[in-house]
Design a protein around this motif. Sequence first.
Motif, PDB file in Angstrom:
ATOM      1  N   GLY A   1       0.824  -1.195   0.000  1.00  0.00           N
ATOM      2  CA  GLY A   1       0.000   0.000   0.000  1.00  0.00           C
ATOM      3  C   GLY A   1       0.861   1.250   0.000  1.00  0.00           C
ATOM      4  N   THR A   2       0.235   2.389   0.274  1.00  0.00           N
ATOM      5  CA  THR A   2       0.940   3.665   0.310  1.00  0.00           C
ATOM      6  C   THR A   2       0.519   4.436   1.554  1.00  0.00           C
ATOM      7  N   CYS A   3       1.251   5.495   1.820  1.00  0.00           N
ATOM      8  CA  CYS A   3       0.994   6.303   3.002  1.00  0.00           C
ATOM      9  C   CYS A   3       1.194   7.775   2.661  1.00  0.00           C
ATOM     10  N   PHE A   4       0.257   8.617   3.098  1.00  0.00           N
ATOM     11  CA  PHE A   4       0.335  10.067   2.906  1.00  0.00           C
ATOM     12  C   PHE A   4       0.769  10.725   4.210  1.00  0.00           C
ATOM     13  N   ASP A   5       1.787  11.557   4.140  1.00  0.00           N
ATOM     14  CA  ASP A   5       2.210  12.376   5.285  1.00  0.00           C
ATOM     15  C   ASP A   5       1.610  13.767   5.182  1.00  0.00           C
ATOM     16  N   TYR A   6       1.059  14.244   6.270  1.00  0.00           N
ATOM     17  CA  TYR A   6       0.548  15.605   6.393  1.00  0.00           C
ATOM     18  C   TYR A   6       1.151  16.236   7.648  1.00  0.00           C
ATOM     19  N   THR A   7       1.133  17.547   7.709  1.00  0.00           N
ATOM     20  CA  THR A   7       1.439  18.266   8.940  1.00  0.00           C
ATOM     21  C   THR A   7       0.236  19.132   9.262  1.00  0.00           C
ATOM     22  N   LEU A   8      -0.361  18.869  10.409  1.00  0.00           N
ATOM     23  CA  LEU A   8      -1.497  19.659  10.863  1.00  0.00           C
ATOM     24  C   LEU A   8      -0.961  20.876  11.609  1.00  0.00           C
ATOM     25  N   THR A   9      -1.611  22.020  11.449  1.00  0.00           N
ATOM     26  CA  THR A   9      -1.192  23.242  12.130  1.00  0.00           C
ATOM     27  C   THR A   9      -2.404  23.871  12.801  1.00  0.00           C
ATOM     28  N   GLN A  10      -2.223  24.233  14.071  1.00  0.00           N
ATOM     29  CA  GLN A  10      -3.283  24.903  14.804  1.00  0.00           C
ATOM     30  C   GLN A  10      -2.659  25.728  15.923  1.00  0.00           C
ATOM     31  N   SER A  11      -3.046  26.978  15.996  1.00  0.00           N
ATOM     32  CA  SER A  11      -2.545  27.897  17.035  1.00  0.00           C
ATOM     33  C   SER A  11      -1.024  27.911  17.088  1.00  0.00           C
ATOM     34  N   GLY A  12      -0.396  27.874  15.917  1.00  0.00           N
ATOM     35  CA  GLY A  12       1.056  27.930  15.841  1.00  0.00           C
ATOM     36  C   GLY A  12       1.759  26.625  16.165  1.00  0.00           C
ATOM     37  N   LYS A  13       1.015  25.580  16.479  1.00  0.00           N
ATOM     38  CA  LYS A  13       1.617  24.279  16.789  1.00  0.00           C
ATOM     39  C   LYS A  13       1.462  23.363  15.592  1.00  0.00           C
ATOM     40  N   LYS A  14       2.464  22.507  15.399  1.00  0.00           N
ATOM     41  CA  LYS A  14       2.450  21.571  14.281  1.00  0.00           C
ATOM     42  C   LYS A  14       2.417  20.148  14.808  1.00  0.00           C
ATOM     43  N   GLN A  15       1.751  19.297  14.046  1.00  0.00           N
ATOM     44  CA  GLN A  15       1.583  17.904  14.439  1.00  0.00           C
ATOM     45  C   GLN A  15       1.627  17.019  13.202  1.00  0.00           C
ATOM     46  N   PRO A  16       2.506  15.999  13.175  1.00  0.00           N
ATOM     47  CA  PRO A  16       2.479  15.075  12.041  1.00  0.00           C
ATOM     48  C   PRO A  16       1.203  14.235  12.082  1.00  0.00           C
ATOM     49  N   TYR A  17       0.745  13.852  10.899  1.00  0.00           N
ATOM     50  CA  TYR A  17      -0.448  13.016  10.782  1.00  0.00           C
ATOM     51  C   TYR A  17      -0.312  12.210   9.501  1.00  0.00           C
ATOM     52  N   ASN A  18      -0.660  10.934   9.551  1.00  0.00           N
ATOM     53  CA  ASN A  18      -0.590  10.139   8.324  1.00  0.00           C
ATOM     54  C   ASN A  18      -1.919   9.479   8.030  1.00  0.00           C
ATOM     55  N   VAL A  19      -2.123   9.253   6.752  1.00  0.00           N
ATOM     56  CA  VAL A  19      -3.267   8.487   6.265  1.00  0.00           C
ATOM     57  C   VAL A  19      -2.670   7.352   5.435  1.00  0.00           C
ATOM     58  N   SER A  20      -2.957   6.131   5.843  1.00  0.00           N
ATOM     59  CA  SER A  20      -2.365   4.963   5.209  1.00  0.00           C
ATOM     60  C   SER A  20      -3.415   4.210   4.404  1.00  0.00           C
ATOM     61  N   PHE A  21      -3.005   3.740   3.228  1.00  0.00           N
ATOM     62  CA  PHE A  21      -3.908   3.084   2.283  1.00  0.00           C
ATOM     63  C   PHE A  21      -3.464   1.654   2.012  1.00  0.00           C
ATOM     64  N   ASP A  22      -4.425   0.756   1.898  1.00  0.00           N
ATOM     65  CA  ASP A  22      -4.110  -0.631   1.565  1.00  0.00           C
ATOM     66  C   ASP A  22      -3.756  -0.752   0.080  1.00  0.00           C
ATOM     67  N   SER A  23      -3.551  -1.969  -0.371  1.00  0.00           N
ATOM     68  CA  SER A  23      -3.145  -2.198  -1.765  1.00  0.00           C
ATOM     69  C   SER A  23      -4.232  -1.825  -2.766  1.00  0.00           C
ATOM     70  N   ARG A  24      -5.471  -1.660  -2.307  1.00  0.00           N
ATOM     71  CA  ARG A  24      -6.568  -1.242  -3.183  1.00  0.00           C
ATOM     72  C   ARG A  24      -6.721   0.273  -3.221  1.00  0.00           C
ATOM     73  N   GLY A  25      -5.897   0.990  -2.443  1.00  0.00           N
ATOM     74  CA  GLY A  25      -5.975   2.447  -2.413  1.00  0.00           C
ATOM     75  C   GLY A  25      -7.053   2.974  -1.487  1.00  0.00           C
ATOM     76  N   LYS A  26      -7.448   2.174  -0.489  1.00  0.00           N
ATOM     77  CA  LYS A  26      -8.483   2.565   0.472  1.00  0.00           C
ATOM     78  C   LYS A  26      -7.858   2.782   1.850  1.00  0.00           C
ATOM     79  N   VAL A  27      -8.328   3.804   2.559  1.00  0.00           N
ATOM     80  CA  VAL A  27      -7.807   4.111   3.897  1.00  0.00           C
ATOM     81  C   VAL A  27      -8.000   2.911   4.817  1.00  0.00           C
ATOM     82  N   ASP A  28      -6.906   2.507   5.471  1.00  0.00           N
ATOM     83  CA  ASP A  28      -7.018   1.456   6.472  1.00  0.00           C
ATOM     84  C   ASP A  28      -6.419   1.862   7.820  1.00  0.00           C
TER      85      ASP A  28
END
Length: 116
Positions: free
Chosen positions: A61-88
């Motif tokens: 599968g694949t994985c998307f990396d994001y950085t969330l930002t709120q009130s000047g603070k940053k937080q890593p966040y990922n969304v991971s997808f199975d081999s069919r391209g669906k969030v798991d």
Amino acid sequence: MNRLLCSLVVVLTALSGCNTESGAFRGQPLVAKVDTGMSKEQVQQIGGPPLSITDRTVEPGTCFDYTLTQSGKKQPYNVSFDSRGKVDHTSFMTCAEWSHAQQKAREPSHSGGGGY
């Protein structure tokens, strides 16, 4: 199989405990709206293009990396997808950290008490 699941839960709980501010980001669209089974396109409609896209190393599968930002603070966040391209999976860590947690959970336990 139960041992693998228990190990994964322990690792993920430990990693999530390292980040005490993740609750502040729960209202962010990626966190609040992305659900298991969504497509990559649906995720990008909600969160925009990811910072990076990586192939998963433990499960196909694949994985998307994001950085969330709120009130000047940053937080890593990922969304991971199975081999069919669906969030798991989603989590408040990078794709690399998630991959490492999965690998650790698959390592054989050395606390079985057998006669080595």
